[in-house]
Structures are given as structure tokens and as C-alpha cells.
Enzyme design. Structure first.
Site: not given
Length: 701
Positions: A493, A489-490
Site C-alpha cells: 500500500h 502487504h502494508e
């Protein structure tokens, strides 16, 4: 994360010139590759004089733009503003990166000093009537100017930002807005510092190793080391995460210890100590509501949502209230199943919030012959990073990664990687900071140390920060699958920041609406379970053998298990956020805990066995971060995410042609286009909610 357009500081009393000279590494461009920060030279004492000098210089630049004799043009006003304040931006990006990742008492003191000055400085710019007149003149004539789409959007965003800051208010109203902003900046800073200190102060200590039954040998050794480091020799420590529920509750068989951990977690911020956040919350909410009314909105949520893809409180309320009954119905059914399991074990107690994670894990094992702990030997951190995350980036986008051990870091646990495109052209730098420590705020996040933009010839430098427990020296770093998902997920980003290909700082990377920013990162969670990727990184840390296919299948079959609980705890937090921020300034309660309970009950989502993911008193997202009235963003973005996952699957998944399409039409655009227009450009149509309901297993209820 800080967007370039939101940074600012007031003109403080300048130090003598020799104290703000070239000896301060923050006051000149870095000499390192990619303008990477000189972490080897930067010291805590550099920040305050750098802020003071850079803020004063920035105001002088802005004043020159506002008072110039020539008529306002796109270049001499808008572009000039985008070029201004570079020393201030450099200082702020590094400072706030460190405050989150590796703070100390000196940095906390600087933050306390600087926060209200930032607010005042920004208001001096945004409420400057001469400057607004120039921006307004360009805005009014934008149809007659020879502007490309990104330039036109930049003019419109500048105008909107000034209007939303209060540029059209009376002088008395501007004075009040400035006072509110300055006070709020101090309050939210104090709230965030309290949460970190209270989390560390709420560590649970036990004296008998039997109270840690269910922990592995490595976890017991780590607990003993943490306790010893804290001055509790001979004891064992259970450190808390920011969330209400705690990872230890899944494995601890000793019920009194589970209850002790749960109670310590839920009491944070409301105890009678120096970290009590109740008064801060009430004042923050009141001031936000007053400011919103000055801006012509009924409440803070209405003000915030006007500048989002949701646009209205009604749209957010409709989504949350549509999902809440389905989630609660599933959670109640799950609770009944857990109680049946307790009764079958001759347990003479009713299921509590402290029991739910433990018995949910037992039931998962029974139904799916799946024990989550069986996966951990196959989820070693370095392999997940290299053969999972980096492999995904190579297969989907053609990226490659080279370690840069020559670049200085702010902590020994941090690694730096240079990122290259498929044609070997340099893309940017990626910092990886995986481990929890007392100097680091909770949760996981990405931030930019250098945001990409062509105007200033800046390539991106971005970092991922997680809170994985670091094992004793010599022990492998074995992850839970939740931690694996967080890593993917990160990194989503990070890719959003690395792929940025915009002309102007305002639009760089993740500078998109709050309810859109989580969308690309959530999409990248899908690759954690993509078969070709999973079989590469999910290998036993000792033997290198792949995770058995039977275990993989049991894990995948169990993925929708306990989704009633997971969705309910999240929606409860989202509804709580809206309840606080849909209050008017005359509706502020006197008791935080009572308001919280009443709001959740009114929303039909108050379950004693399912605590809200964050109670108000440690809800940093909304009272110390950028998610006020915006915590719904995760589920809002998940609607787009579920649609996008469906698109990838329909187009044969892990292929360069798919990654290139996603990169070109969405990830690279930053905030240079309207967010929903970007989604429709990529997807070809507006989103639907049905894929989300299917993903969360809510469509059958």
C-alpha cells in the site's frame, strides 16, 4: 484511508479571528520537508478551531467558484475545486491519521463533534445546484474540449460523484439525504470508538501462570507487565485483537483459558455495557438502505458496487457462492482431521472454535515436522524491515531509504524514512509505526499524511501502522510469519502511495475502487517468501545464521495447510457484509446475533468450529470504515493478485525490468484510469480465477 475527494466539513460558528490565527500550525503549510506535519507543534486543542476556520474558508472558495459570472471551464471550475480547501485537507489528513494511530479522549471528543459536520459540509458542496450546473455543462461538452485523458477522467469523476451524492434529486430528497449522512457519520464514529474501548475492556486476566502454559518466557513477562500497567498486579493479561480468533489460541495448552479467550472475543459489542453496538448496527443498516433507495438503488450494496470494478451485487454473490462450498468442504475435512487428533490424545471433548488454532498447529507439526514457533528467532523486526522489505524495494524498484531522525513524530515508537529513486531523486517520506497500544485501533493499515499530486506540487508522505506486541525492554521483537506477511502487504500500500504520479489530488495514490485497492498490496506479499529475499532477512537474531533450509522447505510445504479454515472465516465475513447491505429499509431485523446466524446458515457457511473473522458487533471494516458492502474486496483483489504473481514468476521474478513495468503501468497511475483497464494494460489480458483456486488449495475440492 481518506481520499481527498471524500473530505469535507460544515461551516461551524467561527471562533474569534485571533483564536484561528497563525498560531495554529494546521492553518498554514508546513515549513518542514515534503510538507511533513509539525507533530512537535500540533496539539489536540488545535483541531477543532482549525476545522472550523478551514471549513468556513473552503465553503467561501466553493461559493466563489459556483457563482462566478464567467462561463464554466475546466480550469475555472474543475481545477479550481481541486485547488480549494487546502487547509481543510491538511487538518483532516493529520487528524484522522492520529485518531487511528494515537488517539485520546480529547481527539475522540473532537471526532464526535466533527464527524456530522464533515458530512453536512460535504453535502453543501455536492448538493449545490449552481455548482453542479457548472460541472454538468463541462461534462456535456467534454467531447469538444481539448482535454488529455486524465483531465477528461477528472471531469467524468466529478460529475459521477455529484450525481451519486444526489445532485439530481428534489430539494426534499436532498434535505433527507443530508440528514441521513449527518446521522450516519455520528453512528459510525460511535461504533468505531466503541470497538476500541470494548477491545481494551475485554482483556482477559488470569491469576495463575500455569494457565498460560505454552507461552514463552518473554510472552509471560509481557503479559505480567500489561496486567500490572492495567492495575492487576500479580496477574497476567491476554489482550485481544480485532479478529474473532486470537493468536494466543495457537499456543495455550490450558483449555479453559483458551475457551475464556474465545468467549471474550466473540462477546465484544453485544455485552450489556456502554459499548453494545447492536442498536448502532441496526440504525446504520436502515439508514444506508433508505439512502440507497432515494438514489434509485434497491439496497446499499447495489449503490456501493455500482462504483466498483465488480459493478453488481450479482457479480459479488456469484464469486462468493462459487468459493464458499469449496472452502466449507475443505474446512469440514480439516475439522475431521483435528477431531481424530483430539481422540488419539484421549480427549473427551468435541473440537470447538477455541480448540481449532491449537490443534491445527499440532497437526501442522506432525504432518510437516514444522512448528511455527521455530521460525520466530529468525524473524526479528528490524532485519525483516531493512533486509526484507527495503531490500525488495531496492531490488525491484531501485529505491533507497535514509532515516530522518530530525523530523518530529507523534509517538516515540514511530520512525521516519526519506525514500529515493534509483537516480537519487527524492520520492517521498515513509513513516513506520509497528507496535500495538491502547490508543491505537486494531489491525494494520496505510494512510497518507500528504498525498502526491503535481497540481499542488505535493510529494507523498505515507505511513504504515501495525499492531505487533512490543516486548519488554531489552527483548528482541520476534515476529510470526503472519506479521511478516502483513508488513510486506502494508508496504505494498505504501508503495502505491509513494509511486503515485498524477496531476490531480482526486486521483492520488490509493484513490482507486475499494475492490482494487488491496490488489497491489497483496501482490507484494509474494516477496516475503521469495528465496533471495527470505534468505536475507530470515536470520537468527543472536547468531545471524540463516534460517535452515529444511525449516524453510517445511514451512513452504505447509503454506496451504488449514486453508479451508482461513478461507471459510474470511468468506463468512464477506457474506455477512453482503447480507446486511443487501437488505431494503423495510427488511431490517431486530436482533443482530440472530440475523447473523441465519444469514450464515442460509449461505451454507455456518460452522460452529469456524467463527466468522469478524462478528457484526466488532466488524469495524463495514460499520466504521470504508468497506461497507466491500469486504469481498480482498478475495476479489486476490484474483488479480494470483494472476500477477503468475506473471512475475513467468518473467523471472525479482528484476528491475519487472518492477519498473508494474510501477509505470499500474502503481503510478492512481485513479487516473479505469482500474480494470490498468490491470489489462499491465497483464495484457483479463484475469482468470484458476490461479486463485490453486493458491488457496481449493481447486481439488
Amino acid at each position: 484511508m481518506l481520499a481527498a475527494s471524500t473530505l469535507g466539513l460544515s461551516a461551524c460558528a467561527l471562533l474569534p479571528t485571533d483564536m484561528a490565527s497563525n498560531t495554529n500550525p494546521l492553518l498554514s503549510p508546513s515549513t518542514l520537508d515534503y510538507q511533513y506535519p509539525h507533530f512537535d507543534r500540533i496539539r489536540a486543542e488545535h483541531f477543532l478551531p482549525a476545522f472550523e476556520s478551514a471549513a468556513s474558508a473552503h465553503l467561501a472558495e466553493v461559493e466563489a467558484i459556483a457563482t462566478q459570472d464567467t462561463a464554466s471551464t475546466f480550469d475555472n471550475t474543475i481545477v479550481a475545486l481541486e485547488r480549494s480547501g487546502q487547509d481543510l485537507m491538511r487538518t483532516a489528513y493529520v487528524f484522522f491519521g492520529l485518531v487511528g494511530a494515537h488517539t485520546n479522549d480529547t481527539l475522540n471528543e473532537v471526532q464526535t463533534t466533527v464527524a456530522p459536520q464533515m458530512a453536512a459540509h460535504q453535502d453543501k458542496i455536492l448538493l449545490n445546484p449552481q455548482l453542479f450546473a457548472r460541472i454538468d455543462a463541462i461534462y456535456q461538452s467534454r467531447d469538444t474540449l481539448d482535454l488529455n485523458p486524465e483531465q477528461r477522467r477528472l471531469v467524468e469523476r466529478y460529475h459521477q460523484n455529484f450525481v451519486r451524492a444526489g445532485a439530481r434529486l428534489s430539494e426534499d430528497e436532498k434535505t433527507r439525504i443530508s440528514a441521513i449522512n449527518e446521522r450516519l457519520s455520528s453512528l459510525v464514529t460511535k461504533f468505531g470508538q466503541n470497538v476500541l474501548k470494548e477491545r481494551n475492556d475485554s482483556t482477559v486476566f488470569v491469576s495463575d501462570v500455569d494457565q498460560l502454559a505454552g507461552y514463552s518466557t518473554a510472552e509471560i513477562e509481557s503479559a505480567a507487565q500489561i496486567a500490572s500497567d492495567a492495575g492487576h498486579d500479580g496477574e497476567y493479561a491476554i489482550k485481544l485483537l480485532n479478529t474473532s480468533s486470537q493468536p494466543a489460541l495457537k499456543v495455550l495448552t490450558h483449555r479453559p483459558t483458551r475457551d475464556k479467550v474465545m468467549q471474550a472475543s466473540l462477546a465484544r459489542g453485544l455485552r450489556d455495557n456502554d459499548y453494545n453496538n447492536q442498536a448502532l448496527i441496526l440504525e446504520i443498516v436502515r439508514l444506508r438502505a433508505e439512502r440507497a433507495q432515494l438514489m434509485g438503488h434497491p439496497n446499499h450494496a447495489a449503490y456501493v458496487l455500482e462504483d466498483s470494478t465488480a459493478q453488481t451485487t450479482q457479480a459479488v454473490n456469484d464469486l462468493l457462492t462459487q468459493l464458499a462450498p469449496k472452502a466449507v468442504a475443505n474446512a469440514r475435512a480439516e475439522a475431521a482431521d483435528l477431531q481424530t487428533l483430539i481422540d488419539a490424545e484421549m480427549g473427551a471433548f468435541m473440537l470447538s472454535a477455541a480448540d481449532w488454532p491449537f490443534y491445527a498447529e499440532k497437526l501442522r507439526q506432525q504432518r510437516y515436522a514444522f512448528d511455527e514457533s521455530q521460525m520466530r528467532p529468525y524473524l526479528e523486526l528490524d532485519r525483516v524491515l531493512h533486509d526484507g522489505v527495503f531490500y525488495m524495494a531496492q531490488a525491484l524498484y531501485g529505491l533507497s531509504f535514509k532515516p530522518r531522525k530530525d523530523l518530529p513524530v507523534y509517538h516515540p515508537d514511530v520512525s521516519v524514512w526519506e525514500v529515493f529513486n534509483a537516480d537519487d531523486s527524492a520520492l517521498g517520506l515513509f513513516l513506520f509505526d509497528p507496535y500495538a497500544r491502547d490508543s491505537k485501533r486494531g489491525g494494520a493499515w496505510m494512510n497518507a499524511y500528504v498525498p502526491q499530486n503535481h497540481l499542488l506540487k505535493a510529494k507523498p508522505v505515507v505511513g504504515n501502522h501495525l499492531n505487533i506486541t512490543k516486548p519488554p525492554a531489552g527483548e528482541p521483537v520476534l515476529l510470526t510469519f503472519d506479521e511478516v506477511t502483513t508488513l510486506f502487504h502494508e508496504f505494498g500500500h505504501a508503495l502505491h502511495g509513494l509511486f503515485s504520479d498524477v496531476s490531480y489530488p482526486m486521483f492520488s495514490g490509493t484513490s482507486v475502487p475499494r475492490d482494487f485497492v488491496e490488489f497491489p498490496s497483496q501482490v507484494h506479499e509474494m516477496w516475503a517468501v521469495w528465496p533471495d529475499i527470505l534468505q536475507r532477512y530470515a536470520r537468527h537474531y543472536e547468531t545471524g545464521e540463516p534460517m535452515p533450509q529444511a525449516l524453510v522447505e517445511r514451512f513452504l510445504a505447509a503454506k496451504k495447510f488449514n486453508q479451508g479454515y482461513a478461507t471459510t472465516e474470511y468468506l463468512a465475513a464477506s457474506l455477512l457484509d453482503q447480507a446486511w447491505h443487501q437488505l431494503g429499509p423495510d427488511e431490517i431485523p431486530s436482533d443482530v446475533a440472530q440475523f447473523e446466524k441465519a444469514a450464515l446458515k442460509r449461505a451454507g457457511i455456518l460452522l460452529d468450529t469456524v467463527p466468522t473473522r469478524y462478528r457484526s458487533a466488532y466488524f469495524s471494516h463495514i460499520f466504521a470504515g470504508g468497506y461497507s458492502a466491500g469486504y469481498y474486496s480482498y478475495i476479489w483483489s486476490e484474483v488479480l493478485d494470483a494472476e500477477t504473481v503468475e506473471w512475475f514468476k513467468a518473467h523471472d521474478g525479482l528484476k528491475r525490468i519487472n518492477g519498473d513495468w508494474f510501477r509505470e503501468n499500474l502503481l503510478s497511475r492512481g485513479g487516473s484510469m479505469d482500474a480494470m483497464e490498468l490491470f489489462e494494460l499491465f497483464r495484457g489480458r483479463a484475469p482468470r480465477i484458476e490461479p486463485l483456486l490453486e493458491k488457496r488449495g481449493l481447486n481439488a475440492k
